[in-house]
Design a protein around this motif. Structure first.
Motif, PDB file in Angstrom:
ATOM      1  N   VAL A  19      62.642  -7.770  48.457  1.00 55.89           N
ATOM      2  CA  VAL A  19      61.704  -8.617  49.202  1.00 55.89           C
ATOM      3  C   VAL A  19      61.419  -8.116  50.612  1.00 55.89           C
ATOM      4  N   PRO A  20      62.433  -7.630  51.386  1.00 54.78           N
ATOM      5  CA  PRO A  20      62.074  -7.188  52.741  1.00 54.78           C
ATOM      6  C   PRO A  20      60.955  -6.149  52.759  1.00 54.78           C
ATOM      7  N   PHE A  21      60.913  -5.301  51.742  1.00 56.74           N
ATOM      8  CA  PHE A  21      59.893  -4.243  51.744  1.00 56.74           C
ATOM      9  C   PHE A  21      58.519  -4.782  51.382  1.00 56.74           C
ATOM     10  N   HIS A  34      64.639  -0.318  41.092  1.00 52.14           N
ATOM     11  CA  HIS A  34      64.758  -0.799  42.456  1.00 52.14           C
ATOM     12  C   HIS A  34      63.549  -0.504  43.316  1.00 52.14           C
ATOM     13  N   CYS A  35      62.553   0.127  42.771  1.00 53.02           N
ATOM     14  CA  CYS A  35      61.370   0.412  43.566  1.00 53.02           C
ATOM     15  C   CYS A  35      60.654  -0.907  43.864  1.00 53.02           C
ATOM     16  N   PRO A  36      60.547  -1.303  45.143  1.00 51.40           N
ATOM     17  CA  PRO A  36      59.918  -2.592  45.444  1.00 51.40           C
ATOM     18  C   PRO A  36      58.470  -2.664  44.986  1.00 51.40           C
ATOM     19  N   ALA A  37      57.789  -1.527  44.946  1.00 53.50           N
ATOM     20  CA  ALA A  37      56.400  -1.549  44.512  1.00 53.50           C
ATOM     21  C   ALA A  37      56.293  -1.419  43.005  1.00 53.50           C
ATOM     22  N   ARG A  38      57.429  -1.238  42.323  1.00 55.74           N
ATOM     23  CA  ARG A  38      57.447  -1.047  40.869  1.00 55.74           C
ATOM     24  C   ARG A  38      56.435   0.018  40.449  1.00 55.74           C
ATOM     25  N   THR A  39      56.533   1.156  41.057  1.00 53.92           N
ATOM     26  CA  THR A  39      55.562   2.194  40.754  1.00 53.92           C
ATOM     27  C   THR A  39      56.201   3.399  40.076  1.00 53.92           C
ATOM     28  N   ILE A  40      57.471   3.259  39.689  1.00 51.45           N
ATOM     29  CA  ILE A  40      58.128   4.294  38.887  1.00 51.45           C
ATOM     30  C   ILE A  40      58.311   3.714  37.492  1.00 51.45           C
ATOM     31  N   TYR A  67      56.136   4.325  50.240  1.00 52.71           N
ATOM     32  CA  TYR A  67      56.938   5.312  50.978  1.00 52.71           C
ATOM     33  C   TYR A  67      58.090   4.657  51.721  1.00 52.71           C
ATOM     34  N   CYS A  68      58.735   3.708  51.048  1.00 52.20           N
ATOM     35  CA  CYS A  68      59.821   3.003  51.701  1.00 52.20           C
ATOM     36  C   CYS A  68      61.122   3.791  51.592  1.00 52.20           C
TER      37      CYS A  68
END
Ligand code: SF4
Ligand code: SF4
Lengths: 563, 181
Positions: free
Chosen positions: A224-226, B54-60, B81-82
């Motif tokens: 969530v932070p990201f 764990h990719c927050p953008a779920r792009t993998i 790019y986090c």
């Protein structure tokens, strides 16, 4: 006796059996559970004791058999206390009493949950849609558990916004949804009589991205932070830190000192570049482009500094639950100091050159005036409130991270106009520099071996409430987290500072000249995307009416007789 | 007074001069520690799916083919790019590079794919990693290619449920606020 203790006694006496529980799980917060019938009595009681209304949070608790939950939060700024009143209504009859008769600022929150959860509010005067688009099907409430986050009902053709007719004697000038003076989509339909603004109707919530729904269905605590930092393009760390603080408070995690100071540096860097950005935009809006060019040139140094410190031009990707991800070592601390010195010097030169300039005075003094009473009535926050003589600042009133250990001033002005907000913001730039330097002093003294983040021991327990404040550049941002199972929050609510501030814009516009419209809206530094953050849906359209014509006229009359 | 202010402003503007950079005619390397596009090291990846979940953008995206081949697809178009993927990869197979000039008219330019030869679990039928080998050599030795990732799959961990009846409603509902003719 502390204020929390006093309040608890008072509630026990006043509400009797309607009070279910009152807890202080960590200092500075009071979480109260009450029966539905007692909500109005408790809320009006709190307001009478000098509370400031913050926001409402609705959530779907039918899974646990408790129906729908509604939380209202209040701040006691003098006593560093936040109070949350929680009530439940059964799933088949989700009706609550509206707080709008005595707290007009609660209207948006209530209409939001009317749209999103299907809650009903007795005595809510304005029942129009606020958040959902006009063609969203009736009876589907996106924040309810059974609705998936990616539901996309087919778009309806031929659905039009129903804007009010202009009051007699005036005509409408539309601003937006796309307009050169608005940087994000929002629509103001401004009623003018000649050059004078006689009222306005606001329609917003066009940039929904479904962030809150995503957090409770798809993301995990540390994802969530990201996503939170992407709520806003300016104050990213504000939301990430705020969310992390809320979770940490709920779970009882205390973070390393080093991480606290690094978070503060990031937050203050954001304030610096945000205020410089605003100064530039304000200069641009009043046609004074020297300010625009020079303020942004100074700001660029801070952006590059942020890039070196955090790996991104914006201060993104810095915060996780339990601490931070990147260190500020001696070398980068020297880097920060020398950059800030430059910024400080250039800012002073710029200030001297412009603050006495007639152009600025003529375009800002007396423009967008709002009295102190109105400011209190609409619960305004941040520089907008401080420019109207209200000395509130979450950093001082409800210290988080290590703000109670650094020294800084809270600048206020009492002119109540755009000029006041300008002065407050310029002064805050120097205060931010002061704070960063103090943080660096402390960081250099701390042992280098301290970890940047704590290891979490086991899962975060479910069912706990966390409430956190961060003073964003635009005012206080509030995050509420209710922890849940499956490693994700059960409910996460974000209230950006523009949410209350925008509600008062129609009052600020009254009786000003049309040419001043951009700078009056600009003075709150509106961050439309932060305000609209919530939703679930593709943005198609949204409709909101802020004040009915009658209300507007009332305010207008009151003001005419008042001044 | 007015003139004096204008002179001061002029002085500031002249002192600053032209600050516009000559970019892109002159290259402008990113500073140290910059987080640009993540790069995968095929030789190190063991296909554990840690980055994907764990990719927050779920792009993998990860997909198993025929119980033997695991395809990892990184679609840069949604990447923020986090650097979470690089943090969490147990084999340190991902590095955050300093590449930032990623604008393109062809999505394939910024997409990375890894094909990993895995072994099939005799119990559950899912695939797992072989001992560390050079997968690329191995795959080409097998003559294997898999280029169509249209049917790629997101790792979904959603808790939302939605009944078919509700969905039905959304198609047949009465539209509010139609324009009167
Ligand atoms: S950098 Fe972040 S968004 Fe991009 S692939 Fe890695 S984890 Fe996902
Ligand atoms: S890149 Fe790393 S985290 Fe991702 S699947 Fe390969 S080994 Fe696992």
């Amino acid at each position: 006796m502390s204020r929390a203790e006093k309040l608890r006694r008072w509630l026990e006496k006043e509400l009797g059996g309607n009070l279910i529980s009152a807890e202080t799980p960590f200092p500075g917060r009071l979480f109260i559970d009450l029966k539905r019938e007692a909500l109005t009595a408790a809320a009006s009681g709190l307001m009478n004791q000098g509370a400031r209304y913050q926001m409402g949070i609705g959530y779907d608790a039918r899974k646990d058999g408790r129906g729908f939950g509604l939380v209202h939060t209040f701040a006691f700024d003098r006593d560093s206390l936040l109070v949350a009143l929680r009530t439940f209504a059964p799933g088949d009859n989700p009706e609550f009493d509206s707080l709008t008769p005595f707290i007009p600022g609660a209207g948006w929150s209530e209409r939001e949950y009317q749209d999103l959860l299907g809650l009903k509010f007795r005595n809510l005067s304005d029942r129009k849609r606020l958040v959902l688009s006009d063609d969203w099907p009736e009876g589907i409430y996106p924040l309810r558990r059974e609705v998936p986050h990616d539901l996309m009902p087919p778009a309806a053709e031929e659905v039009a916004f129903r804007l009010e007719e202009a009051p007699p004697g005036t005509s409408i000038i539309p601003f937006g949804p796309f307009h050169a003076s608005l940087h994000e989509p929002a629509h103001f339909s401004v009623y003018v009589d000649g050059e004078d603004i006689k009222g306005c109707e606001y329609r917003g919530f066009m940039t929904h991205r479904g962030i809150e729904k995503l957090a409770q269905t798809e993301l995990t605590y540390n994802d969530v932070p990201f996503v939170a930092e992407r709520i806003c393009g300016i104050c990213g760390s504000v939301h990430a830190v705020n969310y992390a603080q809320a979770v940490e408070a709920a779970a009882g995690i205390s973070i390393p000192r080093r991480a606290e100071f690094i978070r503060m540096v990031a937050l203050e860097l954001e304030r610096l570049h945000s205020h410089l950005l605003w100064l530039g935009v304000a200069g641009h809006l009043i046609g004074f482009d020297t300010v625009f060019m020079q303020a942004w040139r100074i700001r660029e140094k801070i952006m590059w500094l942020a890039e070196r410190l955090t790996g991104n031009r914006k201060t993104y990707g810095l915060v996780i639950i339990g601490g931070v991800r990147r260190d500020i070592n001696r070398e980068s601390s020297r880097d920060i100091r020398s950059t800030l010195e430059e910024v400080d010097r250039e800012m002073q030169a710029l200030e001297k050159a412009i603050l006495k300039d007639r152009t600025i005075h003529r375009r800002t003094r007396g423009v967008g005036y709002l009295s102190k009473e109105e400011t209190v009535k609409w619960n305004l926050v941040g520089p907008v409130a401080r420019a109207r003589g209200l000395k509130i600042d979450a950093r001082r009133d409800h210290p988080y991270a290590a703000y109670d250990e650094v020294e800084f001033e809270v600048p206020v002005a009492d002119s109540g106009d755009v000029w006041g907000t300008l002065v407050v913001r310029v002064k805050e730039v120097y205060e931010a520099i002061k704070i960063i330097n103090q943080c660096l002093d402390r960081l250099e003294k701390l042992s280098k071996n301290e970890p940047l983040a704590v290891e979490l021991e086991g899962p975060i327990p479910a069912g706990r409430q966390g409430l956190s404040l961060v003073e964003a550049p635009r005012g206080e941002a509030v995050h509420f987290v209710l922890t849940g199972n499956e490693n994700r929050p059960e409910r996460w609510r974000v209230r950006a500072p523009t949410y209350p501030n925008l509600q008062a814009v129609p009052s600020m516009l009254l009786n000003n000249k049309l040419a001043d419209f951009p700078i009056i809206v600009g003075q709150i530094d509106p961050c439309i995307s932060c305000t609209d953050r919530v939703l679930v849906v593709e943005n198609r359209s949204g409709k909101a009416r802020l004040l009915s014509r009658q209300e507007l006229e009332n305010i207008s009359r009151a003001k005419r007789s008042g001044r | 007074m007015w003139l004096w202010n204008k002179i001061k402003q002029l002085a500031i503007s002249f002192k600053a001069g032209v600050v516009t950079l000559r970019y892109p005619f002159e290259p402008r390397p990113a500073p140290e520690g910059f987080r640009g596009q993540p790069l995968w090291d095929h030789a190190k990846c063991i296909g554990c799916a840690g980055c994907a979940s764990h990719c927050p953008a779920r792009t993998i995206f990860l997909r198993d083919i025929c119980q033997e081949l695991r395809i990892l697809l990184y679609d840069s178009s949604r990447c923020t790019y986090c650097g979470r993927c690089a943090d969490l990869c147990p084999e340190k197979a991902i590095t955050m590079s300093d590449r930032f000039e990623l604008a393109t008219d062809n999505r394939q330019d910024i997409t990375q794919t890894i094909e990993l030869f895995m072994m099939t679990c005799q119990r559950c039928g899912r695939c797992y990693d072989l001992e560390i080998k050079n997968y690329i050599d191995r795959l080409s030795a097998l003559g294997y290619r898999y280029d169509c990732l249209e049917a790629r799959k997101v790792i979904r961990r959603s808790t939302a449920e939605f009944s078919p009846d509700e969905l039905e409603k959304t198609v047949t509902y009465e539209r509010p606020g139609r324009l009167e003719k």
